[in-house]
Design a protein around this motif. Structure first.
Motif, short mmCIF file in Angstrom:
data_model
loop_
_atom_site.label_atom_id
_atom_site.label_comp_id
_atom_site.label_asym_id
_atom_site.label_seq_id
_atom_site.Cartn_x
_atom_site.Cartn_y
_atom_site.Cartn_z
N ARG A 362 -23.74 27.67 11.66
CA ARG A 362 -22.90 28.87 11.57
C ARG A 362 -21.62 28.73 12.39
N GLY A 363 -21.44 27.59 13.06
CA GLY A 363 -20.26 27.38 13.88
C GLY A 363 -20.31 28.08 15.21
N GLU A 364 -21.53 28.46 15.65
CA GLU A 364 -21.69 29.20 16.91
C GLU A 364 -21.89 28.23 18.08
N LEU A 365 -21.21 28.50 19.19
CA LEU A 365 -21.42 27.80 20.46
C LEU A 365 -21.18 26.29 20.38
N GLN A 366 -20.25 25.87 19.53
CA GLN A 366 -20.00 24.45 19.39
C GLN A 366 -19.50 23.82 20.68
N ASP A 367 -18.81 24.61 21.53
CA ASP A 367 -18.26 24.10 22.78
C ASP A 367 -19.10 24.49 23.99
N TYR A 368 -20.33 24.92 23.74
CA TYR A 368 -21.21 25.38 24.82
C TYR A 368 -22.19 24.26 25.14
N HIS A 369 -22.05 23.67 26.32
CA HIS A 369 -22.82 22.46 26.62
C HIS A 369 -24.33 22.70 26.62
N LEU A 370 -24.76 23.92 26.95
CA LEU A 370 -26.20 24.18 27.00
C LEU A 370 -26.85 24.13 25.62
N LEU A 371 -26.10 24.47 24.57
CA LEU A 371 -26.65 24.34 23.23
C LEU A 371 -26.92 22.88 22.91
N HIS A 372 -25.96 22.00 23.18
CA HIS A 372 -26.14 20.59 22.88
C HIS A 372 -27.21 19.97 23.78
N SER A 373 -27.30 20.46 25.01
CA SER A 373 -28.35 19.98 25.91
C SER A 373 -29.73 20.37 25.39
N ALA A 374 -29.86 21.61 24.89
CA ALA A 374 -31.14 22.06 24.33
C ALA A 374 -31.49 21.24 23.08
N ARG A 375 -30.50 21.02 22.21
CA ARG A 375 -30.75 20.22 21.01
C ARG A 375 -31.19 18.80 21.39
N ALA A 376 -30.53 18.24 22.40
CA ALA A 376 -30.90 16.89 22.85
C ALA A 376 -32.33 16.85 23.35
N ASP A 377 -32.72 17.88 24.10
CA ASP A 377 -34.08 17.91 24.65
C ASP A 377 -35.12 18.02 23.53
N PHE A 378 -34.83 18.87 22.54
CA PHE A 378 -35.77 19.00 21.41
C PHE A 378 -35.89 17.66 20.66
N CYS A 379 -34.75 17.02 20.40
CA CYS A 379 -34.78 15.74 19.69
C CYS A 379 -35.54 14.68 20.50
N ARG A 380 -35.32 14.68 21.81
CA ARG A 380 -36.02 13.71 22.67
C ARG A 380 -37.53 13.92 22.58
N ARG A 381 -37.95 15.17 22.64
CA ARG A 381 -39.39 15.46 22.60
C ARG A 381 -39.99 15.14 21.24
N LEU A 382 -39.16 15.14 20.18
CA LEU A 382 -39.63 14.83 18.84
C LEU A 382 -39.51 13.34 18.51
N GLY A 383 -39.00 12.55 19.45
CA GLY A 383 -38.85 11.12 19.21
C GLY A 383 -37.63 10.74 18.41
N ARG A 384 -36.70 11.69 18.22
CA ARG A 384 -35.46 11.40 17.49
C ARG A 384 -34.43 10.90 18.51
N ILE A 385 -34.57 9.68 18.94
CA ILE A 385 -33.85 9.16 20.10
C ILE A 385 -32.34 9.09 19.85
N ASP A 386 -31.92 8.59 18.68
CA ASP A 386 -30.49 8.49 18.41
C ASP A 386 -29.82 9.86 18.40
N ASP A 387 -30.49 10.84 17.78
CA ASP A 387 -29.94 12.20 17.76
C ASP A 387 -29.90 12.78 19.18
N ALA A 388 -30.91 12.48 19.98
CA ALA A 388 -30.94 12.96 21.36
C ALA A 388 -29.78 12.38 22.15
N ARG A 389 -29.56 11.06 22.00
CA ARG A 389 -28.46 10.42 22.70
C ARG A 389 -27.12 11.08 22.33
#
Length: 419
Positions: A362-389
């Motif tokens: 939806r284009g929400e919070l694209q410049d908000y670092h905590l959103l990308h940090s949360a997405r990275a954490d979810f990807c890391r926990r799911l084993g999606r390492i490249d997406d997490a990086r």
């Protein structure tokens, strides 16, 4: 009477500490005495220049705050008289200012100058965004860049808001006073928003080397207490509860070297139980009013965390339910993000990731670092390492707070060891 610390001459560090602790109080009183923001700011700087010159020679005055106000007021009046040869009306203004009484330094009540100042800055004649920006700048001495970070706006935009707000106060002769009791409820919402933004900047600084600024958090809590004595409003109770409950975790949020410690890894024995007890009692009182607002709901969420003996015993179902209500009362993408994190803890990272990626779509919070940090954490926990990086790198680019940068870099380094 002149006193000096330890019997010696005051050092630059001593004077800097007085500036940090007293400059906003001095400024608030000078604004009341001089009736002009810019004149008061100039007087404040002149007073501290005089202090730097005189105190190392003469020692600290018994009441540095009174000394600074008196010197600042005198220098402002003297400056007006010097400029009066170019503008005769300044001499009349100087005479009027000279007739004002000195402050009564023994009186410490609810009608203090910072409370007057915050209501002046939050006057309804000013645009809402200007009210908050001006108060953060004048009451709390936040830099324009820090305020811009809090608003997710550019520094130039914030600077323009502040200049226009000062002009409006001067041109409209907005009164420097605490509103009458019957006016307070209508004026309270923006004041609460200001106090919470001040607290947030102290609890999790927008930039710099330190995670927290305890002076700002303490000032926000102090202002909350003052207002609550003045007006026992349920939302104000909720806000004070929210700040106390958050602040109770301060000692556990960093380790011995100043590194960031996540909530689920914090040593809960370090949490301040006195603040938790006070905050929990306040939110219960607020909930009993049945006038449920966003600060009350946020305080209730933090209270659930505070009641959990361990991270594993946190009642995530209750937290998600409270977020559901909060989204109905006060919808915002940041609340949606916080709810997504809670849902991930209840239902798993795959569900949380879907919610976060919906925000991004939806284009929400694209410049908000905590959103990308949360997405990275979810990807890391799911084993999606490249997406997490990739997500961690985006978060790292967006954050300006050094402890968060080190935390994110550590996560990236850990992922580099995974094939």
């Amino acid at each position: 009477m002149i006193v000096t610390p330890g019997g010696g001459e005051p050092t630059k560090t001593d004077i800097e500490a007085i500036y940090r602790n007293e400059s906003r109080r001095v400024l608030a009183t000078l604004i009341r005495l001089l009736g002009d923001f810019d004149l008061a700011e100039e007087a404040l700087q002149d007073a501290f220049i005089a202090a730097v010159q005189q105190w190392p020679r003469d020692g600290l005055p018994a009441n540095p705050r009174a000394w600074l106000v008196s010197v600042g007021r005198f220098k402002a009046i003297d400056g007006l008289r010097r400029r009066a040869r170019f503008n005769a009306s300044l001499n009349l203004l100087a005479d009027q200012l000279d007739e004002n009484d000195e402050p009564d330094w023994e009186r410490e009540d609810l009608e203090d100058d910072r409370l007057r100042l915050i209501f002046t800055c939050c006057h309804p004649a000013l645009p809402a965004d200007a009210q908050v920006a001006l108060t953060l700048r004048e009451v709390c001495d936040l830099k324009t860049e820090e305020i811009a970070r809090a608003f997710l706006a550019s520094p130039s935009t914030i600077a323009q808001r502040i200049v226009r707000a000062k002009q409006k106060i001067r041109d409209a002769a907005i009164p420097y006073r605490v509103p009458a009791r019957d006016e307070l409820p209508a004026r309270l919402d923006n004041v609460l928003r200001v106090i919470y933004l001040v607290f947030n900047e102290g609890y999790s600084a927008s930039s710099g080397a330190e995670l927290t600024r305890a002076d700002l958090s303490a000032e926000a809590i102090r202002l909350g207490r003052l207002l609550l004595e003045l007006l026992p409003d349920p939302e104000l109770m909720g806000l004070l509860s929210l700040m106390l409950l958050h602040d109770s975790r301060r000692a556990a949020r960093t380790d011995g070297t100043g590194e960031l410690v996540r909530l689920d890894e914090q040593d809960r024995s370090l949490w301040d139980q006195t603040q938790i007890a006070e905050g929990s009692a306040l939110v219960q009182r607020a909930l009993a009013s049945r006038r449920i607002g966003p600060y009350i709901l946020q305080a209730a969420i933090v209270a659930v965390h505070a009641e959990a003996p361990s991270a594993a015993q946190t009642d995530w179902a209750q937290i998600v339910g409270l977020y559901d209500v909060l989204l109905r009362v006060s919808p915002s993408p940041v609340i949606e993000l916080n709810r997504a994190v809670a849902v991930a803890m209840r239902d798993g990272p795959d569900v949380g990731l879907l919610l976060v990626e919906s925000l991004l779509a939806r284009g929400e919070l694209q410049d908000y670092h905590l959103l990308h940090s949360a997405r990275a954490d979810f990807c890391r926990r799911l084993g999606r390492i490249d997406d997490a990086r990739s997500a961690y790198r985006i978060a790292l680019q967006l954050t300006r707070l050094e402890p968060e940068r080190r935390f994110l870099q550590q996560r990236l380094d850990e992922l580099d060891g995974i094939d």
